[in-house]
Write a protein that holds these residues in place. Structure first.
Motif, short mmCIF file in Angstrom:
data_model
loop_
_atom_site.label_atom_id
_atom_site.label_comp_id
_atom_site.label_asym_id
_atom_site.label_seq_id
_atom_site.Cartn_x
_atom_site.Cartn_y
_atom_site.Cartn_z
N TYR A 236 -6.02 12.63 -10.97
CA TYR A 236 -6.70 11.43 -10.52
C TYR A 236 -6.88 10.47 -11.69
O TYR A 236 -7.28 10.89 -12.79
N GLY A 237 -6.65 9.21 -11.45
CA GLY A 237 -6.69 8.22 -12.52
C GLY A 237 -5.31 8.10 -13.12
O GLY A 237 -4.29 8.17 -12.43
N ASN A 238 -5.26 7.93 -14.45
CA ASN A 238 -3.97 7.76 -15.14
C ASN A 238 -3.16 6.64 -14.47
O ASN A 238 -1.98 6.75 -14.25
N ASP A 239 -3.87 5.55 -14.12
CA ASP A 239 -3.25 4.39 -13.46
C ASP A 239 -3.36 3.21 -14.40
O ASP A 239 -4.46 2.88 -14.87
N ASN B 214 1.29 4.09 -11.09
CA ASN B 214 0.46 5.24 -10.73
C ASN B 214 1.04 6.42 -11.49
O ASN B 214 2.07 6.97 -11.16
N GLY B 215 0.37 6.81 -12.61
CA GLY B 215 0.92 7.75 -13.57
C GLY B 215 1.19 9.12 -12.99
O GLY B 215 0.46 9.64 -12.15
N GLN C 222 0.82 -1.21 0.00
CA GLN C 222 0.00 0.00 0.00
C GLN C 222 0.86 1.27 0.00
O GLN C 222 0.65 2.20 0.77
N THR C 223 1.85 1.33 -0.92
CA THR C 223 2.71 2.52 -0.99
C THR C 223 2.59 3.22 -2.34
O THR C 223 3.45 4.02 -2.70
N MET C 224 1.51 2.94 -3.12
CA MET C 224 1.35 3.60 -4.41
C MET C 224 0.16 4.53 -4.41
O MET C 224 -0.53 4.70 -5.41
N MET C 225 -0.11 5.17 -3.26
CA MET C 225 -1.22 6.13 -3.19
C MET C 225 -0.84 7.44 -3.87
O MET C 225 -1.71 8.24 -4.23
N ASN C 226 0.47 7.71 -4.05
CA ASN C 226 0.93 8.93 -4.70
C ASN C 226 1.39 8.62 -6.11
O ASN C 226 1.75 7.49 -6.46
N TYR D 138 -0.67 -2.84 -3.62
CA TYR D 138 -0.03 -1.53 -3.58
C TYR D 138 -1.03 -0.36 -3.58
O TYR D 138 -0.68 0.74 -3.20
N HIS D 139 -2.26 -0.61 -4.05
CA HIS D 139 -3.30 0.43 -4.07
C HIS D 139 -4.65 -0.28 -4.03
O HIS D 139 -4.95 -1.11 -4.90
N ILE D 140 -5.47 0.07 -3.03
CA ILE D 140 -6.72 -0.70 -2.84
C ILE D 140 -7.72 -0.47 -3.96
O ILE D 140 -8.69 -1.22 -4.11
N TYR D 141 -7.50 0.59 -4.78
CA TYR D 141 -8.43 0.87 -5.87
C TYR D 141 -7.83 0.54 -7.24
O TYR D 141 -8.26 1.08 -8.25
N PHE D 142 -6.82 -0.32 -7.27
CA PHE D 142 -6.27 -0.81 -8.54
C PHE D 142 -6.80 -2.22 -8.78
O PHE D 142 -6.87 -3.04 -7.85
#
Length: 662
Positions: free
Chosen positions: A250-253, A162-163, A125-129, A142-146
């Protein structure tokens, strides 16, 4: 084939066949062209004519061009070919991809092979940024919404991104060596990790952006492939990159997988034309040994075209004729073109047999011994095989010249050696090997007690073969750790269980070792201690209370209060009064002692003093009436706890008018 976009190489005959992409210059789905089928039909040279070859190609999509090396033709056929190797490159105008040039394009090797301007993470969970990436199988680590899986199998690794919002940020890059003036196909698979806003990116080679902007699919866990072509021109290296084009926060993931970079390469076929000269044959032979028909003759061929056929005068058809008796022989050798030559061989006779012999030294039981070959043979017929039969040993058989063996039991054993020479001559010898019994170590000397424990160890070892000449003792924890005496004495000071090891050696050098443990048991001492309600008391109240403070292993205890009263046994909290022995106006001292004992009978003691003090009370009258009535006639002091006193009276001017002492 691991990925649909990737080409494969097939070998048909000696031809390298390469898959084809359509060349568009813009991003498009990669088109896989079917492989070319091609092979060379070779007409081998005969004894009087040269070779020719014809290249046959099927399933081509257009006219085929042929490039020969050496340059003997520009069509699909060539004649008058001299011996040598020929290579033909075949093209039908369609790009057929060569080998994959991207290292770790499917990310199965993690972060190997490529670089990125993004920050790598493998922490939960370190890809929130933005501007972070990971290489893994599950983006939700790494991201709960991926959401998503890899393109290849659904269970493998891919690049999870995470773009960044910076246009031109380098997502992925790799530098590859290229051939100038060659077309290359660059492709990748793109997937959305969420649908908030679609990721956008662009291909770039050597700083020049190719084609338009790539847009990720509108749905998660859906992969789209993008392809473009690039001509290397004068370049010898290609720095290929995938760049960010989105400025949305926001997005671009997105996910990247199966990145590919391959050259358009022609197919090729390689073949060899053999020599057309006739073969030249010579023959070698060996004589007969041991007076049996075991001679050999070998045909040695040079020139001509393989494969060869052999025809010996005795009917054998291999290059070497075997089991020949003395005499003369001939062989006719023919090559594949029907050209032939003849050679002759003569078999002589020799009757010198080999002589088998070996030696060994006596050995101790369970110790390896080497059997040393001492056999001899005729110089031109050397020994090539040693066959040992060694009953009772490991191994029991051997083909070594000097085998190393160990016997499973003592005693006298018989071994057999059969030798065989290069021409099959044999001889046999039998020898005896002596295996001595090892001595049997044993000893006594067990003892238990409170520390220190000193034990006499007594050797009780025996030896069937030879007498015992050496003793080596090891005493772990003893006051000596080793000894070479036959019957040593050892003391143990620290509590614990101890054993001993004895190694004995007999007069043949054979050894035996034994260990006995536990053998010595050194018991610990308990710890004596107690507490007192007080260390000093008045003779008016000479009572003391005691409490235990000894160690937990105490099983018996005895109190002695130092006033000749009976000892008190096994009372944990005794109360003692000294009233019977302290009845005067004086000081009294006593020593209270405690003796404790544990389950092993080991004892400890402690002593502490107690003191009785008298109470001090003193009365002096302030008047007396010496009038003869018998009351208050005398002036003196009176008290308790007083041994002696002195009274002095002074007048108002400080003159002593009376004193007394008692």
């Amino acid at each position: 084939m691991k990925k649909p976009c990737k080409a494969t190489q097939q070998i048909i005959g000696v031809i390298s066949v390469i898959l084809l992409f359509s060349l568009s210059g813009m991003y498009a789905q990669c088109t896989v062209n079917p492989p070319l089928n091609a092979h060379a039909n070779i007409i081998a040279p005969s004894c009087n004519s040269s070779a020719s070859a014809t290249i046959q190609v099927t399933n081509n999509t257009g006219p085929v061009t042929y490039s020969w090396s050496p340059n003997v033709s520009t069509t699909n056929s060539a004649s008058n070919l001299t011996p040598g190797t020929y290579s033909v490159q075949i093209s039908d105008g369609v790009c057929r991809l060569g080998n994959e040039l991207v290292v770790n394009g499917d990310f199965s090797a993690g972060t190997a092979g490529f670089t990125s301007g993004y920050i790598y993470t493998n922490v939960y969970q370190t890809m929130m940024n933005e501007k972070y990436y990971a290489i893994d199988v599950n983006p939700q680590l790494y991201h709960i919404y991926f959401w998503g899986t890899d393109h290849t199998t659904g269970t493998g690794k891919f690049m999870i991104v995470n773009g960044d919002t910076a246009v031109g940020a380098n997502i992925w890059s790799e530098t590859i060596s290229v051939t100038p003036n060659t077309n290359y196909v660059f492709s990748a698979w793109l997937s959305a990790m969420n649908t908030i806003s679609a990721a956008q990116m662009q291909f770039s080679i050597n700083g020049t952006q190719l084609g338009g902007v790539l847009t990720a699919p509108n749905f998660t866990n859906m992969w789209s492939q993008f392809c473009t072509t690039w001509n290397s021109g004068s370049n010898t290296t290609a720095n290929i990159s995938i760049l960010n084009k989105s400025t949305v926060l926001y997005g671009n993931d997105f996910g990247l997988d199966d990145i590919s970079f391959r050259a358009c390469a022609p197919a090729s076929v390689t073949f060899t034309v053999g020599p057309s000269s006739p073969p030249v044959v010579n023959a070698t032979s060996s004589g007969i040994y041991c007076n049996v028909g075991n001679g050999t003759a070998t045909a040695i061929v040079s020139g001509g075209a393989t494969p060869y056929t052999y025809q010996w005068s005795n009917g054998q058809t291999t290059s070497t004729a075997t089991n020949l008796s003395a005499g003369n022989y001939s062989v006719v050798v023919s090559d594949i073109n029907g050209c032939s030559d003849t050679a002759y061989a003569s078999i002589a006779s020799s009757s010198t047999p080999p002589s088998a012999a070996f030696s060994s030294i006596p050995v101790c039981f369970r110790i390896n011994t080497q059997l040393n070959d001492g056999s001899t043979a005729f110089p031109n017929d050397p020994i090539t095989n040693w066959s040992w039969n060694i009953p009772g040993a490991t191994p029991s058989t051997s083909s070594s010249q000097n085998p190393n063996v160990a016997y499973a039991s003592p005693g006298v054993h018989t071994a057999t050696l059969v030798i065989t020479t290069s021409h099959g001559c044999k001889d046999t010898v039998f020898n005896q090997i002596t295996v001595y019994n090892n001595p049997q170590p044993n000893f006594t000397g067990g003892k238990s007690g409170c520390a220190p424990v000193c034990a006499q160890f007594t050797d009780a070892s025996t030896s069937i073969d030879g007498g015992i000449t050496n003793w080596q003792w090891n005493f772990n924890g003893g006051n000596i750790t080793s000894s070479n005496l036959q019957n040593p004495n050892v003391c143990y000071n620290a509590p614990g269980a101890y054993g001993a090891t004895l190694t004995v050696v007999n007069s043949y050098g054979c050894t035996g070792t034994t260990a006995i443990t536990p053998l010595i048991n050194v018991h610990p001492y308990p710890k004596a201690n107690f507490c007192m309600s007080q260390s000093t008391a008045s003779v008016d109240e000479p009572v003391f209370s005691f409490c235990p403070q000894w160690s937990n292993d105490v099983t018996q205890w005895h109190w002695n209060f130092g006033d000749n009263t009976p000892k008190v046994n096994n009372v944990s909290n005794p109360v003692h009064s000294y009233a019977s022995t302290a009845n005067g106006n004086d000081f009294y001292s006593y020593v209270v002692s405690l003796v404790v004992q544990n389950q092993f009978g080991c004892k400890d003691s402690i002593a502490k003093p107690v003191t009785l003090t008298p109470d001090f009370v003193f009365y002096i009258p302030n008047t007396f009436t010496p009038n003869g009535d018998g009351l208050n006639e005398n002036f003196y002091g009176k008290g308790r706890g007083i041994k002696e006193y002195k009274i002095m009276l002074f007048d108002r001017w400080g003159n002593l008018i009376w004193d007394c002492s008692q």
